[in-house]
Write an enzyme that holds these catalytic residues in place. Structure first.
Site, PDB file in Angstrom:
ATOM      1  N   LYS A 164      54.144  31.268 -65.325  1.00 22.90           N
ATOM      2  CA  LYS A 164      52.808  30.939 -64.914  1.00 22.90           C
ATOM      3  C   LYS A 164      52.237  30.341 -66.481  1.00 22.90           C
ATOM      4  O   LYS A 164      51.226  29.594 -66.283  1.00 22.90           O
ATOM      5  CB  LYS A 164      52.025  32.494 -64.575  1.00 22.90           C
ATOM      6  CG  LYS A 164      52.375  32.419 -63.075  1.00 22.90           C
ATOM      7  CD  LYS A 164      51.411  33.576 -62.604  1.00 22.90           C
ATOM      8  CE  LYS A 164      52.124  35.129 -62.971  1.00 22.90           C
ATOM      9  NZ  LYS A 164      51.448  36.046 -61.912  1.00 22.90           N
TER      10      LYS A 164
ATOM     11  N   GLU B   5      50.126  39.680 -60.703  1.00 25.70           N
ATOM     12  CA  GLU B   5      49.030  39.821 -61.775  1.00 25.70           C
ATOM     13  C   GLU B   5      48.251  38.563 -61.271  1.00 25.70           C
ATOM     14  O   GLU B   5      48.623  37.770 -61.432  1.00 25.70           O
ATOM     15  CB  GLU B   5      49.631  39.860 -63.156  1.00 25.70           C
ATOM     16  CG  GLU B   5      48.503  39.786 -63.995  1.00 25.70           C
ATOM     17  CD  GLU B   5      49.052  39.759 -65.622  1.00 25.70           C
ATOM     18  OE1 GLU B   5      50.200  39.945 -66.037  1.00 25.70           O
ATOM     19  OE2 GLU B   5      48.172  39.616 -66.741  1.00 25.70           O
TER      20      GLU B   5
ATOM     21  N   ARG C 260      65.890  37.449 -59.494  1.00 25.94           N
ATOM     22  CA  ARG C 260      64.757  36.639 -59.650  1.00 25.94           C
ATOM     23  C   ARG C 260      65.190  35.499 -58.703  1.00 25.94           C
ATOM     24  O   ARG C 260      66.240  35.127 -58.676  1.00 25.94           O
ATOM     25  CB  ARG C 260      64.319  36.090 -60.857  1.00 25.94           C
ATOM     26  CG  ARG C 260      63.541  37.028 -61.653  1.00 25.94           C
ATOM     27  CD  ARG C 260      63.407  36.091 -62.824  1.00 25.94           C
ATOM     28  NE  ARG C 260      61.978  35.506 -62.855  1.00 25.94           N
ATOM     29  CZ  ARG C 260      61.036  36.254 -63.203  1.00 25.94           C
ATOM     30  NH1 ARG C 260      60.769  37.534 -63.281  1.00 25.94           N
ATOM     31  NH2 ARG C 260      59.770  35.562 -62.811  1.00 25.94           N
TER      32      ARG C 260
HETATM   33  P1  ATP Z   1      55.039  35.205 -64.916  1.00 23.42           P
HETATM   34  O1  ATP Z   1      55.916  35.923 -65.897  1.00 23.42           O
HETATM   35  O2  ATP Z   1      55.204  33.943 -64.792  1.00 23.42           O
HETATM   36  O3  ATP Z   1      53.548  35.386 -65.364  1.00 23.42           O
HETATM   37  P2  ATP Z   1      55.570  37.295 -63.342  1.00 23.42           P
HETATM   38  O4  ATP Z   1      56.812  37.756 -62.757  1.00 23.42           O
HETATM   39  O5  ATP Z   1      55.005  38.435 -64.372  1.00 23.42           O
HETATM   40  O6  ATP Z   1      55.455  35.964 -63.669  1.00 23.42           O
HETATM   41  P3  ATP Z   1      53.635  38.745 -61.391  1.00 23.42           P
HETATM   42  O7  ATP Z   1      52.111  38.150 -60.894  1.00 23.42           O
HETATM   43  O8  ATP Z   1      53.672  39.877 -62.485  1.00 23.42           O
HETATM   44  O9  ATP Z   1      54.472  37.525 -62.349  1.00 23.42           O
HETATM   45  O10 ATP Z   1      54.693  38.659 -60.189  1.00 23.42           O
HETATM   46  C1  ATP Z   1      54.384  39.523 -59.161  1.00 23.42           C
HETATM   47  C2  ATP Z   1      55.586  40.093 -58.430  1.00 23.42           C
HETATM   48  O11 ATP Z   1      56.419  38.644 -58.124  1.00 23.42           O
HETATM   49  C3  ATP Z   1      56.395  40.946 -59.167  1.00 23.42           C
HETATM   50  O12 ATP Z   1      57.135  41.913 -58.301  1.00 23.42           O
HETATM   51  C4  ATP Z   1      57.430  39.660 -59.731  1.00 23.42           C
HETATM   52  O13 ATP Z   1      58.889  40.394 -59.835  1.00 23.42           O
HETATM   53  C5  ATP Z   1      57.765  38.836 -58.585  1.00 23.42           C
HETATM   54  N1  ATP Z   1      58.058  37.742 -58.943  1.00 23.42           N
HETATM   55  C6  ATP Z   1      57.488  36.921 -60.038  1.00 23.42           C
HETATM   56  N2  ATP Z   1      58.668  35.698 -60.099  1.00 23.42           N
HETATM   57  C7  ATP Z   1      59.571  35.722 -59.409  1.00 23.42           C
HETATM   58  C8  ATP Z   1      60.866  35.000 -58.951  1.00 23.42           C
HETATM   59  N3  ATP Z   1      60.894  34.132 -59.687  1.00 23.42           N
HETATM   60  N4  ATP Z   1      61.593  35.686 -58.089  1.00 23.42           N
HETATM   61  C9  ATP Z   1      61.462  36.901 -57.392  1.00 23.42           C
HETATM   62  N5  ATP Z   1      60.278  37.578 -57.541  1.00 23.42           N
HETATM   63  C10 ATP Z   1      59.197  37.122 -58.492  1.00 23.42           C
HETATM   64 MG    MG Z   2      54.301  40.397 -64.379  1.00 24.87          MG
END
Ligand code: ATP
Ligand code: MG
Length: 530
Positions: free
Chosen positions: A268, A34, A258
């Site tokens: 984020k 995102e 994760r």
């Molecule tokens: P936040 O909750 O901090 O906004 P998010 O997981 O929603 O983080 P996205 O931009 O939606 O962030 O993530 C893009 C991809 O990266 C998704 O497929 C997510 O599962 C993966 N991802 C994010 N954080 C991690 C992590 N700590 N370990 C593995 N994969 C991750």
């Molecule tokens: Mg997300």
């Protein structure tokens, strides 16, 4: 991936699918960020897994921006995400945006309404939450659940046209208000947001929810293996329900653990707070866990990819020690980085028997680990700087560096013997004096002397002054998010130390990778210099 470890569960699934000729043996993964912040080290695991699996099985990967929350998303984030993925060394097949699918998603929603599987609900967010029930108590039907198809078609069209205010109505899937899976209790599909979108501008005022956008976007792109993190496991039945009802390409979702790292935060939302409230200098402040910060700190793409490999793919949650990440960069820089000597806390060393005003160039290897790295010449003269703690007036036991009457080797130069020192009126040592042993020149040592200590130095007249920034962990505790109170209370107040008095070897400018300075400690000084 690693042969010794055996295939991980995703590799097994994909190998099996190929064997069975599923999707004609085709593999297409996607990385779906995102654009609401910069990528962090957690994302790099997802990137390495998605792109890595596709590479391994002769497939490709799409980059898809999951841009369905207009108020939080910006083009700046889109650009940084693309730059970071490229820097990590990956190439996407297609650059996609969920927002490009808004018309299709809208049509899918209308189809579900016409099938009697979605309805417009006028209840407020609070009312909807109250009607949801709990995992043990079934939910109750909304009074709007029984609206006719015609009414729903009409209302949804008017939602789209902008006739209603934010929050006045939502579109919900009509699934099962008594399901043990809370995500099946008539999940939201669309909400009204009169907000400008970074790509579609004001074209839309209704936006799809994650659960309705994600799976359908996967299906539109014909993604074969949609890999996400474990918290989405409970969303999977709904992911499959939409695809099945709409008879779309049967993308499948797979969940892995994760990446969790200690001494940092990775949400984020929290990283944004650190930036906005100026606890750090920006998203790329070297103390941040973002890819851009790691890059600025001196991490290489190889070290991050290697870290992701070491962490591996599993379905069990755990916390990785940040020491493993630091080990990976050290291991990599050790192989590839040009060494430069730097003195951070200078103390003058005068070589009394070396002619004043004379200078000789001592050849030294740029990196003993890498025979191809060549040599450089270091200026040596009668006035040097050494590190203040490389001298002790009264040496402790087992102190092998410089002290009165003792000998030490100056790295890549000569052995010197301390002949005396001066103090100012406050008792502060101002200068150390020594004599050098001309026959002890490094590489041509005829002196027969054995000394235990080797210290680094720079020639005072030839060194340049530098500002050196020493970065430490940003948080004092392992898991700032789980501590009581605000996570920012646990920021390490000493996480940045700026040294202005340091001196760096004169030929610095010729060396590209000066981030690997053979100063004390563990041999690596990661500075935020750029
Ligand atoms: P936040 O909750 O901090 O906004 P998010 O997981 O929603 O983080 P996205 O931009 O939606 O962030 O993530 C893009 C991809 O990266 C998704 O497929 C997510 O599962 C993966 N991802 C994010 N954080 C991690 C992590 N700590 N370990 C593995 N994969 C991750
Ligand atoms: Mg997300």
């Amino acid at each position: 991936m690693s042969v010794e470890k055996g295939p991980n569960f995703l590799e097994e699934i994909i190998a099996e699918d190929i064997k069975n000729g599923k999707h004609g043996g085709r593999v297409l993964t996607r990385f779906p960020p995102e654009p609401n912040g910069y990528l962090h080290i957690g994302h790099s695991k997802s990137i390495c897994v998605n792109f890595g699996l596709a590479q391994q099985f002769g497939g490709t990967t799409n980059l898809r921006f999951d841009d369905t929350n207009p108020e939080k998303e910006e083009t700046e984030y889109v650009d940084s995400i693309k730059a970071d993925i490229k820097w990590l060394g990956f190439e996407w097949a297609k650059e996609c945006y969920a927002s490009d699918y808004f018309p299709k998603l809208y049509d899918f929603a209308v189809r579900l309404i016409k099938m009697g599987l979605a309805y417009v609900d006028d209840s407020s967010a609070e009312e909807i939450a109250a009607m949801k029930g709990s995992p043990t108590v079934p939910g109750t039907d909304s009074p709007y659940r029984s609206r006719t198809i015609e009414e729903n078609v009409d209302l949804f069209e008017r939602m789209r046209k902008g006739e209603f205010k934010d929050g006045e109505k939502v579109l919900r899937a009509k699934v099962d208000m008594a399901s043990p899976n809370m995500h099946f209790r008539d999940p939201l599909m669309y909400r009204i947001r009169h907000t400008e979108h970074h790509r579609t501008g004001n074209e839309w005022c209704i936006y799809p929810m994650y659960d309705f956008a994600h799976g359908q976007s996967d299906a539109i792109e014909e993604i074969t293996h949609s890999i996400c993190t474990l918290e989405f496991e409970v969303h999977r039945p709904l992911y499959e329900w939409f695809i099945e009802k709409l008879e779309l390409f049967p993308s499948r979702q797979y969940e892995m653990a994760r990446l969790n790292l200690n001494y940092t935060v990775m949400s984020k939302r929290k990283l944004l707070q650190l930036v906005q409230e100026k606890h750090v200098s920006g998203w790329d402040d070297p103390r941040m866990p973002t890819i851009s910060a790691l890059r600025r700190r001196g991490y290489t793409p190889e070290s991050i990819r290697n870290f992701a490999e070491k962490v591996g793919v599993a379905r069990r949650e755990n916390i990785i020690d940040v020491g493993l990440l630091e080990f990976c960069v050290r291991e990599d820089l050790n192989k590839r980085s040009t060494r430069v000597m730097a003195v951070l806390d200078p103390l003058k060393l005068v070589i009394e028997n070396y002619p004043a005003g004379q200078m000789e160039l001592l050849p030294t290897e740029n990196n003993t680990e890498d025979p191809l790295s060549g040599t450089r010449e270091m200026p040596f003269s009668s006035e040097l700087f050494i590190e203040r703690d490389d001298f002790m007036e009264v040496p402790e036991k087992k102190y092998f560096r410089l002290s009165p009457g003792k000998m030490v080797r100056l790295k890549s130069a000569y052995i010197v013997e301390c002949t005396g020192f001066d103090k100012d009126e406050k008792g502060h040592i101002t200068v150390v004096r020594a004599r050098y042993i001309p026959e002890s020149k490094s590489g041509h040592d005829q002196s027969g002397l054995q000394v235990k200590g080797v210290i680094h130095w720079v020639s005072a007249a030839h060194a340049i002054k530098a500002e050196v920034r020493l970065y430490d962990r940003l948080f004092k505790v392992e898991d700032p998010s789980s501590e009581e109170g605000d996570f920012k209370e646990y920021i390490n107040p000493d996480s940045l130390q700026i040294i202005h008095r340091s001196h760096v070897g004169a030929l610095l400018r010729r060396c590209k990778a000066w981030r690997f300075l053979p100063v004390h400690a563990e041999g690596i000084l990661c500075t935020g210099y750029r």
